[in-house]
Design a protein around this motif. Sequence first.
Motif, PDB file in Angstrom:
ATOM      1  N   TRP A 443      -3.580  13.339  19.031  1.00 58.12           N
ATOM      2  CA  TRP A 443      -4.575  13.049  18.682  1.00 58.12           C
ATOM      3  C   TRP A 443      -4.676  13.414  17.073  1.00 58.12           C
ATOM      4  O   TRP A 443      -3.749  14.213  16.497  1.00 58.12           O
ATOM      5  N   GLY A 444      -5.972  13.011  16.741  1.00 58.30           N
ATOM      6  CA  GLY A 444      -6.137  13.429  15.209  1.00 58.30           C
ATOM      7  C   GLY A 444      -7.466  12.985  14.681  1.00 58.30           C
ATOM      8  O   GLY A 444      -8.001  11.960  15.392  1.00 58.30           O
ATOM      9  N   ILE A 445      -8.034  13.671  13.664  1.00 51.83           N
ATOM     10  CA  ILE A 445      -9.268  13.359  13.045  1.00 51.83           C
ATOM     11  C   ILE A 445      -9.151  13.396  11.340  1.00 51.83           C
ATOM     12  O   ILE A 445      -8.329  14.412  11.026  1.00 51.83           O
ATOM     13  N   LYS A 446      -9.675  12.588  10.791  1.00 51.98           N
ATOM     14  CA  LYS A 446      -9.462  12.519   9.391  1.00 51.98           C
ATOM     15  C   LYS A 446     -10.663  12.170   8.443  1.00 51.98           C
ATOM     16  O   LYS A 446     -11.415  11.306   8.953  1.00 51.98           O
ATOM     17  N   TYR A 447     -11.003  12.906   7.456  1.00 52.59           N
ATOM     18  CA  TYR A 447     -12.216  12.747   6.723  1.00 52.59           C
ATOM     19  C   TYR A 447     -11.479  12.440   5.167  1.00 52.59           C
ATOM     20  O   TYR A 447     -10.781  13.051   4.648  1.00 52.59           O
ATOM     21  N   THR A 448     -12.114  11.401   4.802  1.00 48.68           N
ATOM     22  CA  THR A 448     -11.669  10.957   3.176  1.00 48.68           C
ATOM     23  C   THR A 448     -12.966  10.531   2.415  1.00 48.68           C
ATOM     24  O   THR A 448     -13.946   9.998   2.786  1.00 48.68           O
ATOM     25  N   HIS A 449     -13.004  11.081   1.202  1.00 52.94           N
ATOM     26  CA  HIS A 449     -13.799  10.742   0.162  1.00 52.94           C
ATOM     27  C   HIS A 449     -13.311  10.308  -1.201  1.00 52.94           C
ATOM     28  O   HIS A 449     -12.392  10.905  -1.615  1.00 52.94           O
ATOM     29  N   GLU A 450     -13.588   8.941  -1.495  1.00 48.48           N
ATOM     30  CA  GLU A 450     -13.198   8.288  -2.560  1.00 48.48           C
ATOM     31  C   GLU A 450     -14.408   8.122  -3.580  1.00 48.48           C
ATOM     32  O   GLU A 450     -15.352   7.602  -3.279  1.00 48.48           O
ATOM     33  N   ASP A 451     -13.939   8.509  -4.913  1.00 49.62           N
ATOM     34  CA  ASP A 451     -14.923   8.395  -5.982  1.00 49.62           C
ATOM     35  C   ASP A 451     -14.261   7.660  -7.001  1.00 49.62           C
ATOM     36  O   ASP A 451     -13.161   8.150  -7.584  1.00 49.62           O
ATOM     37  N   ILE A 452     -14.491   6.472  -7.354  1.00 45.89           N
ATOM     38  CA  ILE A 452     -13.882   5.538  -8.327  1.00 45.89           C
ATOM     39  C   ILE A 452     -15.048   5.343  -9.270  1.00 45.89           C
ATOM     40  O   ILE A 452     -16.074   4.875  -8.998  1.00 45.89           O
ATOM     41  N   ARG A 453     -14.531   5.360 -10.634  1.00 46.52           N
ATOM     42  CA  ARG A 453     -15.414   4.914 -11.957  1.00 46.52           C
ATOM     43  C   ARG A 453     -14.551   4.038 -12.576  1.00 46.52           C
ATOM     44  O   ARG A 453     -13.461   4.430 -13.090  1.00 46.52           O
ATOM     45  N   ASP A 454     -14.992   2.814 -12.808  1.00 45.17           N
ATOM     46  CA  ASP A 454     -14.184   1.588 -12.975  1.00 45.17           C
ATOM     47  C   ASP A 454     -15.007   0.710 -14.185  1.00 45.17           C
ATOM     48  O   ASP A 454     -16.087   0.425 -14.025  1.00 45.17           O
ATOM     49  N   ARG A 455     -14.360   0.448 -15.456  1.00 48.08           N
ATOM     50  CA  ARG A 455     -14.745  -0.364 -16.297  1.00 48.08           C
ATOM     51  C   ARG A 455     -13.891  -1.382 -16.558  1.00 48.08           C
ATOM     52  O   ARG A 455     -12.664  -1.034 -16.842  1.00 48.08           O
ATOM     53  N   LEU A 456     -14.296  -2.593 -16.442  1.00 44.57           N
ATOM     54  CA  LEU A 456     -13.517  -3.767 -16.386  1.00 44.57           C
ATOM     55  C   LEU A 456     -13.929  -4.818 -17.292  1.00 44.57           C
ATOM     56  O   LEU A 456     -14.996  -5.428 -17.192  1.00 44.57           O
ATOM     57  N   ILE A 457     -13.099  -4.996 -18.360  1.00 44.60           N
ATOM     58  CA  ILE A 457     -13.608  -5.798 -19.481  1.00 44.60           C
ATOM     59  C   ILE A 457     -12.343  -6.818 -19.859  1.00 44.60           C
ATOM     60  O   ILE A 457     -11.630  -6.326 -20.344  1.00 44.60           O
ATOM     61  N   GLU A 458     -12.366  -8.111 -19.475  1.00 46.36           N
ATOM     62  CA  GLU A 458     -11.458  -9.041 -19.725  1.00 46.36           C
ATOM     63  C   GLU A 458     -12.090 -10.241 -20.180  1.00 46.36           C
ATOM     64  O   GLU A 458     -12.862 -10.725 -19.469  1.00 46.36           O
ATOM     65  N   TRP A 459     -11.464 -10.796 -21.162  1.00 41.96           N
ATOM     66  CA  TRP A 459     -11.819 -12.256 -21.414  1.00 41.96           C
ATOM     67  C   TRP A 459     -10.813 -13.145 -22.235  1.00 41.96           C
ATOM     68  O   TRP A 459      -9.708 -12.534 -22.700  1.00 41.96           O
ATOM     69  N   GLU A 460     -10.782 -14.518 -22.093  1.00 39.69           N
ATOM     70  CA  GLU A 460      -9.502 -15.276 -22.352  1.00 39.69           C
ATOM     71  C   GLU A 460     -10.388 -16.622 -23.133  1.00 39.69           C
ATOM     72  O   GLU A 460     -11.067 -17.289 -22.550  1.00 39.69           O
ATOM     73  N   VAL A 461      -9.845 -16.715 -24.381  1.00 30.99           N
ATOM     74  CA  VAL A 461     -10.386 -17.813 -24.888  1.00 30.99           C
ATOM     75  C   VAL A 461      -9.113 -18.730 -25.192  1.00 30.99           C
ATOM     76  O   VAL A 461      -8.073 -18.397 -25.600  1.00 30.99           O
ATOM     77  N   ILE A 462      -9.218 -20.124 -24.601  1.00 32.94           N
ATOM     78  CA  ILE A 462      -8.005 -21.185 -24.982  1.00 32.94           C
ATOM     79  C   ILE A 462      -8.417 -22.179 -25.840  1.00 32.94           C
ATOM     80  O   ILE A 462      -9.571 -22.692 -25.842  1.00 32.94           O
ATOM     81  N   ASP A 463      -7.604 -22.398 -27.059  1.00 30.57           N
ATOM     82  CA  ASP A 463      -7.856 -23.419 -27.866  1.00 30.57           C
ATOM     83  C   ASP A 463      -6.604 -24.266 -27.594  1.00 30.57           C
ATOM     84  O   ASP A 463      -5.420 -24.238 -27.549  1.00 30.57           O
TER      85      ASP A 463
END
Length: 824
Positions: A443-463
């Motif tokens: 048997w088993g029992i598990k507690y998990t806490h996840e704290d994620i701080r994320d900044r996502l900045i991506e851009w693409e220009v095609i010529d």
Amino acid sequence: MKAIQSILFFSFLLFANFIIAQTATVRGVILDTNNKPVEAVNIKTSVGTGTQTNKNGFFMIVIPSDEKVTLTFSHIAHKNITLTVQLKNGEDYEIFPLLSKTAEQIGTVVLDTRNRKAVEGIQTVSAETVRLIPGANPGVENLLMSFPGVNNNNELSTQYSVRGGNYDENLVYVNEIEVYRPFLVRSGQQEGLSFVNTDLVQNVDFSAGGFQAKYGDKLSSVLDITYKKPVRFGGRVNLSLLGGSASIETSSNDSKFSTISGIRYRDNSLLVNSKQTETNFKPRFVDFQTYMTYKFSDKFHLNFLGNIAFNDYDYEPLTRQTNFGTLQDPIALLVFYQGREEDRYRTYFGALKGNYYLNDDVTLKFIASAYHTTEQEHFDILAQYRLGEVNTNIGDQDLGSVEFSEGIGSQLSHGRNDLDALIVNAEHKGSYRINGDENQVDWGIKYTHEDIRDRLIEWEVIDSAGFSIRPPLPQFSNNQPYTPYEGPLEPFQTVRARNNTQIDRVSGFAQWSKQSTLGEHEVWTNIGVRAHSWTVNGDGIESKTQAVFSPRGQIAIKPNWEKDMLFRLSGGFYHQPPFYRELRGANGVVNPNVKAQQSIHVVLGNDYSFKLWDRPFKLTSEAYYKSLSDVNAYTIENVRIRYRADNVADAYAYGLDLRMNGEFVPGTESWVSFGYLKTEENINNRGYISRPTDQRLKFAVLFQDYMPAIPNLKLYLNLTYNTGLPGGSPSYSDPYQFQSKLPDYKRADVGFSYVIVDQERQFDKGSWLHAFKELNVGFEIFNVFDVQNSITNTWVRDVYTKRQFGIPNYLTGRVFNVKLGMRF
């Protein structure tokens, strides 16, 4: 590096009192009643160590001195015997135990460790084989690629897909502690090191599906690693043109405290410089890892697993020319680059595990762990390209150059991605044996806490030809390049998001295992269930709680036949509650309503053990079927996965895996693998198409040999053939219209090693080689036949016809490596 040096210095000071261990040696040859050597006899000691006899019945084991130690000798076809010894420091004791036959031979088949794993559908690999087999990314994952059902077409990556699943669907444990990998890895060039340090490994167990409820909530596979618990001082050093590693083992005088620690450094420049893109690229990885055990008493043992890893990437592409097409119509893509990419990954992991042995039948375990990662991906790269016809006139001074341009253009990519994640776990597991090994409850029992701080900045220009191409969306409709667009410029692709997300999870399992008989046949059964509840919170996120239940079962039968056969049937419901990356859609926004993906998985297996050329062999066969619902569809860019963050697809996977392993050459283990897979998905009820991991056929060979005239010269061969993966589709395109396959993947890695010192070849004290227990030098050739394998396509548009060309991104070419290994 300074941080690593400080850690090593502190560690050596801390453990200085325990370096000189007081030990003795027990050795001998085990015979049967006919005075013939008995191979594969398990020898276990009361202090937790063990070994096994070789084909000549010989064994040697080191035990603590000046204390009573009980040795147990067990074999599947003989009665167990025990022996208690108390030896002085440095004493060498030689014995010749005699094993007699037992009337009940079949009943021990599930009691033997390896056979118990066989009935559970777990494949076991020798740690020494892991360390020897050549590969661009050597280690456990490199060896898994030779298994049927396990695929990865990128030798710069340690990630793998199993039976149609993706890279995020695999569980990895080290001494029952779940470990993690970085979140934002973009490509195989930035994979770094695997978490698993092969210098520290003792056992490697792998299950490709149908695994028990005691394992976690993933859909595809389980990799279960066991690190060593040393009984004496020792060390290992490995050096090569790709980097090096060093490890040290210590044990206290009373054998209560032991440590094994390792440091690794790797530089992939040798590999990436063989690619078709000319770059200034310095990918450097370093990590320090330690595993410590302290035995407070016979009943309570405390373990610590720690890891610190630093990965740095400085990438400055210069030029690239890729030739493709046919002999009659050759085409080339020529690219000139400006700019650079700077990525940094810092990961820290620590875990405490306590084992409390209440009595001979009850074991209680407590695990607490924390994983912290800070990651950045910053890049600004301008690529100016020409797509055109290649000069094929033999003798022309411009042979191979691009003469007539069918398309010209440029592409500017910008990224400022930063992530900070903290994952904390607290877990309790236990087991209760009833009537010896006949019944066991876990048997088993598990507690998990996840704290994620994320900044996502991506851009693409095609010529293209002087016109900035706008996204092919209704609000950006235009007729470029035929009609200039006079509105404001818009990026072809853009993602901007900031997420502050917390996920709380509570999971648990209970399972029951039973060994019994059905007439004269041995039967082993396992029934269990898992439960998982999770809550997603965060800035601007409406809290959402969901729960799933996963019943699972296994049954194995060993008939009382003349042929040594074992049959297995396993399966059940497998759920994968979404991790952070699965919650984040293509637009970068977190969707808390994403459900757990569900798989109904059935596996039918057979193990047939037999003798060929008077040597042991085993043929393992498994047929499987998966029915998947609430599928979170995704696309793959190299090994980077982008999810849709919805559950609008269904899928299936079925196939057949075959693996025959044994002593093709006496004294060495080799194997041949074959796999057939078909996996498709149905998105929004539009019909079934190939999934990104639909790789139909696989053939692999792992072969070890030595020269009879020069037995110390060893050969290691690793061959892989996979049919092509789907080639993906351009941005904004309909994947249902792009179902072409990449070329087949073909790769051969070979290694040669000359053994100077090993267990059977030792030197006297007068020789400088006396200090070594092992010493070898090696030479490796990666991609022996210099095959141009591709991992994905880069999509370039012909300015005149608007035709999309899929330009293959080729992997590494032929690379030579030399290495030196030593153990003392």
